[in-house]
Write a protein that holds these residues in place. Sequence first.
Motif, PDB file in Angstrom:
ATOM      1  N   GLY A  72      40.381  37.993  15.585  1.00 21.73           N
ATOM      2  CA  GLY A  72      40.343  37.823  17.036  1.00 21.73           C
ATOM      3  C   GLY A  72      41.488  36.979  17.568  1.00 21.73           C
ATOM      4  N   LEU A  73      41.741  35.851  16.921  1.00 22.69           N
ATOM      5  CA  LEU A  73      42.840  34.994  17.366  1.00 22.69           C
ATOM      6  C   LEU A  73      44.191  35.672  17.196  1.00 22.69           C
ATOM      7  N   TYR A  74      44.332  36.420  16.102  1.00 19.39           N
ATOM      8  CA  TYR A  74      45.613  37.108  15.909  1.00 19.39           C
ATOM      9  C   TYR A  74      45.822  38.177  16.976  1.00 19.39           C
ATOM     10  N   LEU A  75      44.791  38.932  17.291  1.00 17.72           N
ATOM     11  CA  LEU A  75      44.925  39.962  18.319  1.00 17.72           C
ATOM     12  C   LEU A  75      45.147  39.350  19.700  1.00 17.72           C
ATOM     13  N   TRP A  76      44.554  38.173  19.945  1.00 18.48           N
ATOM     14  CA  TRP A  76      44.682  37.535  21.248  1.00 18.48           C
ATOM     15  C   TRP A  76      46.031  36.835  21.404  1.00 18.48           C
ATOM     16  N   LYS A  77      46.408  36.002  20.438  1.00 13.22           N
ATOM     17  CA  LYS A  77      47.614  35.190  20.546  1.00 13.22           C
ATOM     18  C   LYS A  77      48.811  35.748  19.773  1.00 13.22           C
ATOM     19  N   ASN A  78      48.583  36.685  18.855  1.00 12.96           N
ATOM     20  CA  ASN A  78      49.643  37.274  18.028  1.00 12.96           C
ATOM     21  C   ASN A  78      50.406  36.183  17.262  1.00 12.96           C
ATOM     22  N   SER A  83      45.992  31.756  13.657  1.00 11.01           N
ATOM     23  CA  SER A  83      44.787  32.470  13.240  1.00 11.01           C
ATOM     24  C   SER A  83      44.362  32.089  11.828  1.00 11.01           C
TER      25      SER A  83
END
Length: 95
Positions: A72-78, A83
């Motif tokens: 989730g964090l990777y998809l949100w903040k890249n 993440s």
Amino acid sequence: MFQRLFVIALATVLTRSIPFIFLKNKEIPEKFMKIIDALPYATISLLVVYCFKDLTMGNLMPNVLASSVCVGLYLWKNNSILSIASSTLIYMLLI
């Protein structure tokens, strides 16, 4: 003791520098470049499989929650570092 460290250091330097010395003017084959491009994805896949191989009912929820936070964090903040660090912290707090 010093001799052992010297041999270890020399072996490390030689194994890392010999390919550059002998292959510096060679063209890398296209098949090998495809393997090099796929290597990070294969490595991450291997780490994910290794992470989930020993799941039991006792550690299922911490693994699922930490993995969900990571994705989730990777998809949100890249941001990979954010993440991975956040999911590791959450996992350590949950176990």
